[in-house]
Design an enzyme around this catalytic site. Sequence first.
Site, PDB file in Angstrom:
ATOM      1  N   HIS A   1       1.704   6.835  -0.649  1.00 53.76           N
ATOM      2  CA  HIS A   1       0.963   6.042   0.331  1.00 53.76           C
ATOM      3  C   HIS A   1      -0.504   5.989  -0.095  1.00 53.76           C
ATOM      4  O   HIS A   1      -1.164   7.015  -0.191  1.00 53.76           O
ATOM      5  CB  HIS A   1       1.086   6.679   1.721  1.00 53.76           C
ATOM      6  CG  HIS A   1       0.433   5.885   2.810  1.00 53.76           C
ATOM      7  ND1 HIS A   1       1.147   5.159   3.726  1.00 53.76           N
ATOM      8  CD2 HIS A   1      -0.877   5.699   3.121  1.00 53.76           C
ATOM      9  CE1 HIS A   1       0.301   4.567   4.559  1.00 53.76           C
ATOM     10  NE2 HIS A   1      -0.930   4.882   4.206  1.00 53.76           N
TER      11      HIS A   1
ATOM     12  N   HIS B   1       0.817  -1.214   0.000  1.00 52.24           N
ATOM     13  CA  HIS B   1       0.000   0.000   0.000  1.00 52.24           C
ATOM     14  C   HIS B   1       0.854   1.268   0.000  1.00 52.24           C
ATOM     15  O   HIS B   1       0.306   2.371  -0.085  1.00 52.24           O
ATOM     16  CB  HIS B   1      -0.933   0.032   1.212  1.00 52.24           C
ATOM     17  CG  HIS B   1      -0.227   0.292   2.504  1.00 52.24           C
ATOM     18  ND1 HIS B   1       0.514  -0.659   3.151  1.00 52.24           N
ATOM     19  CD2 HIS B   1      -0.143   1.413   3.258  1.00 52.24           C
ATOM     20  CE1 HIS B   1       1.029  -0.143   4.248  1.00 52.24           C
ATOM     21  NE2 HIS B   1       0.641   1.120   4.342  1.00 52.24           N
TER      22      HIS B   1
END
Length: 637
Positions: free
Chosen positions: A552, A537
């Site tokens: 992110h 992620h």
Amino acid sequence: MKKRGNAMKKIISRISYSFGAFGNDVFYATLSTYFIVFVTMHLFKSGNSKMIFMITNLIAIIRISEVLIDPFIGNAIDRTVTRWGKFKPWVVLGGVISSIALLLLFTDLGGLNKTNPLMYFILFGIIYLIMDIFYSFKDTGFWSMIPALSLNSSEREKIATFARIGSTIGANIVGVVIMPIVLFFSTSKINPNGDKRGWFWFAFIVAVIGILSALAVGFGTHEVNSKLRETKEKTTLTQVFKILTKNDQLMWLSVAYWFYGLGVNTLNALQLYYFSYILGNPKGYTILYGINTVVGLISVGLFPSLTKKFNRKRLFYLCLTVMLTGIIVFSLASGSLVVSLIGAELFFIPQSLAFLVVLMIISDAVEYGQLKTGHRDEALTLSVRPLVDKLGGAMSNWFVSLVAVMAGMTTGATAQSITSHGRMIFKLCMFGFPALMLIIAGIIFAKKVLLTEEKHAEIVDKLEQIFSKEHADANIKENIQFDLYSPLNGELIDLKDVSDQTFASLAMGKGFAVRPYSGKIYAPISGVIRTIAPTRHSIAIENEDGVIVLIHIGIGTVQLKGTGFISYVEDGARVKKGEQILEFWDPVLTKNGIDDTVMVTVVNAKRFNRIDYLVNYGKNVSKLQLVAVLGREINEK
């Protein structure tokens, strides 16, 4: 045409690797469970307990000693450089030699077991050692080659799924076919457990499958050349034990898993003896493993949904509860085939689920150890499970042979010849001992294993913060201007307005956020991947000037454990601007109520004293559109 060719190669690779997993587990099931049955039931004259003890003790010593050899095997594979890759030569060579050696072990070596027991003992030890070493080369090489088959995480998961299916079928199909095959080829049809001839031809079929499956991997798969694997450090047994002492969660999980494995392996290995000598119905064993083959595939498929409903620790407790219930039902069967099958299935169904729980927590222990020690020891941490498996397997095999001798279940024995005392000893060892081991494992797991999914999510977030903090002052070239591009399509948002306070406070660096219109993430700069989260992620890229960009995806996405995320690159890989590096499926985030905002920051932004935004917040941005310009490095005094 080229895409179609690549797609066909992927399919062939998956099928070949799946067949390799099938053959690998057929071989392992034969070696770990049924070879001991052959030794105790058919290899020596009736009542020759001394030779049975000598052989089984020798096997235990070799298998335990193998733990000392494994690190050298891993290092030898790592140093291998051939035109076919580093893994495939060992899979093929190890598969062929270990299969031939296993076939020899299923013989009396020309009658030496009777005419010259000492010579037989010596030759047996040599052949078993050769078989064990080359099987370890094959097994280590086979399961280590998944990262070499593709750099795409999605393709890796597909390959691993195919392999799981193949291994599940392979591990259980042996139990379905073993007695029919043995009896078909046996000269005498009177003995319900067959004779040496029948067992030899069963071993012959296993050896052929072992060789063909190894060749399928050799010819059907293709290793991707990557410089990322050329600088691996050598692994030593000392390093493994050092990791255990530093990583308390890994250590306690390993101890719990050892007790668990000892109990499970013992009961599983004694089942054929039970159906043959206690129930007097060897065909019931075939029925049991026919059911196991189907149930095993179903239970593996239920794992993701069950972990969401119960979380891992509760699922492990549920598994132990069902297994203990199965042991109780099994022990009270009183000669009933139906009740025996119900008890055996209750014991079997949770096994693959419990294994996956342990495997997932061991994987999480990588980040736990990284946070605790400041060093990431992925390969060493993951090598602990096979080590514990081998130690537990060696001990359970030795214990099974001891039980068979004490209960009188050796050459020439029948269900009618087993005394009531022998039955009592057998049932105590088959049901009481495994139950005790599972209870001990459960207590250790409850008291000492504290690494939950929530705890791991916190750890991953902390590691990302530590990375940003450690590199916030990273040097860059003087007097440069840095252009920050958007890595995806979406709506531009002020970083200070995101709901994650760590990013909103600019603790992770200066930059911007994007509310995504697409799940495809592209490299905004050319450079080297400095870090990529195990859950895929987040990713950090450093360019040649020393500027580090962090991307992110989402807020709280770590709890998804990588579900819905694909990475197309690895740590240390070089990427070009515009190259697709990640992809996420937004419906997964929406379904779980997770904010899908993507944060883009320059980790060492404090090295610049100016940042100019070229696009107003609330406007749409396209992938690789210039959003901000950072200027002039701060001169240090």
